[in-house]
Design an enzyme around this catalytic site. Sequence first.
Site, PDB file in Angstrom:
ATOM      1  N   GLU B 113     -26.102  -8.596   3.743  1.00  0.00           N
ATOM      2  CA  GLU B 113     -25.218  -9.764   3.773  1.00  0.00           C
ATOM      3  C   GLU B 113     -25.223 -10.511   2.440  1.00  0.00           C
ATOM      4  O   GLU B 113     -24.201 -11.051   2.019  1.00  0.00           O
ATOM      5  CB  GLU B 113     -25.661 -10.720   4.891  1.00  0.00           C
ATOM      6  CG  GLU B 113     -25.327 -10.244   6.289  1.00  0.00           C
ATOM      7  CD  GLU B 113     -23.853 -10.421   6.616  1.00  0.00           C
ATOM      8  OE1 GLU B 113     -23.073  -9.510   6.271  1.00  0.00           O
ATOM      9  OE2 GLU B 113     -23.494 -11.457   7.204  1.00  0.00           O
ATOM     10  N   THR B 165     -10.745 -16.753   0.415  1.00  0.00           N
ATOM     11  CA  THR B 165     -12.214 -16.843   0.525  1.00  0.00           C
ATOM     12  C   THR B 165     -12.818 -17.791  -0.505  1.00  0.00           C
ATOM     13  O   THR B 165     -13.653 -18.630  -0.158  1.00  0.00           O
ATOM     14  CB  THR B 165     -12.844 -15.443   0.354  1.00  0.00           C
ATOM     15  OG1 THR B 165     -12.171 -14.557   1.247  1.00  0.00           O
ATOM     16  CG2 THR B 165     -14.322 -15.470   0.703  1.00  0.00           C
TER      17      THR B 165
END
Lengths: 293, 293
Positions: B113, B165
């Site tokens: 991640e 984003t």
Amino acid sequence: MGCAVEGEGDIVTASVLPDRPGAVIIESIQGDGGRLSLEASKNCVGIAALETLKLLGGQPSCGISLTLKKGLPLGSGMGSSAASAAAGAWAVNALFGGPLTKEQLVPAGLASEATVSGYHADNIAPALLGGFILIRSCNPLDIQRLSFPGDLYFVLVNPVFEAPTAEMRAVLPKMVTMTSAIHNCAMGGSLVAGVLQGDAELTGRALDSDCIVEPVRGPLIPGFASVKQAAKDAGAYGCTISGAGPTCVAVTDDPQKGERIAAAMVQAFVSSGKLAVNSARVVKLDQVGAKTV
Amino acid sequence: MGCAVEGEGDIVTASVLPDRPGAVIIESIQGDGGRLSLEASKNCVGIAALETLKLLGGQPSCGISLTLKKGLPLGSGMGSSAASAAAGAWAVNALFGGPLTKEQLVPAGLASEATVSGYHADNIAPALLGGFILIRSCNPLDIQRLSFPGDLYFVLVNPVFEAPTAEMRAVLPKMVTMTSAIHNCAMGGSLVAGVLQGDAELTGRALDSDCIVEPVRGPLIPGFASVKQAAKDAGAYGCTISGAGPTCVAVTDDPQKGERIAAAMVQAFVSSGKLAVNSARVVKLDQVGAKTV
């Protein structure tokens, strides 16, 4: 959140004052060292009584005479004013046959607290309802009682120290970093998880890790850092400031260990803080709140 | 906190590559529209596999060949990368006989991640463990699984919209007001209370009331305010942004009502946001996490 503990508290008596409907007088106050006003509208128990009369509605058939016996020291960070307000609201309600629930009495206590320590339910809601109370909002009032399954003990050590209230408030930041907000949010969640699961260790750990208020208020209490460390070295699951201080509170699930933690905290206050101690008590989480005695 | 939901997910196969000990190759990826790298060190499933090999320790006796079938859309705010990482870590672990627990695999997913969406366990921990996961700290890792007793359903509506984003991240404030921090802390506590008590209404209400992230990210998703309102008008207990968006998520305890909520949210995206919708699904809280199929 806030919670109530067993042991010493404030005792209020309420009696009928037949010839002065709606009036509230304070007949006597014991144990405050003469610091509290006898004027009902300027005293937290008087304000709570007046607000309770309003909540009861209609034209009062009589007035109320109150006496107050302080069991909690003033300005200690243990919610002394809320204890008086809770007892006052409960006593007046009881005098009229107890038509209101404790939940319904919270606004009377809130109005009282607003005049002495700000409009917040952290102390008054647990003082009335007992146990842990999660306060989601004061306006509108949105609170929930959380049950702790099992036994939980607090070690409360109150040093001889006049906490600089104005400074204690002024030192709180208006803005906090996102990182701190996230951390404390996680600790808030951990505290609720600890309470609902009856997990004393997690409850203590969550209370121990505040990174917003404790870091700025702790240094204003002489010896605080040492007291916190001493409590944990003696086996406490966590230690922090009770309310705005100067009382320090540690968490344990074992009353015997609690006595050792108390001794270690007292020793740290004396040696590191150069402070004497008024009281050091091991108290159990209270599940009842205000009650008729 | 984060939670896992049933339904579509990512599927990873891992097979032995006998002649290349320690190597990880990605044989094929389906369902990503060609957007993901086949280079293991640049792909979340590849990184999770490499990190899992490290966690397994010792000299690997073989290499690993992976295939990935994406069930979750990329960049949707539904934790697509974590789904791949969880499946990758679980598959590699299974290939070696499953010596590591899901808890022990979380660091492998975290490392993955970190390369795609930052070092946080909000997605990877629930993707592996299932249920609601309270994340107290990532470093050191300190997480707890919270059981929701009963059924809980989420309505996930994913609009055709490329969430910006960079902007979604840039818009997050570095500093927040103390008032906001206190409010969100109370909501964090309420969320835990809602989950542990199996209270869908409280769970939804807590998720609905974020005053820090949603107010700044919501306006970047066309129609969000209308979608939120439509969900609640249709009976949802709360509605907010899933992850960083653009997917919106509503909470209910009734799958039939969930279908009506989904229809209302789709309608609001179309009429107010002028957005088409990729998918609108009513999904149950998942209690299992990563699994062998």
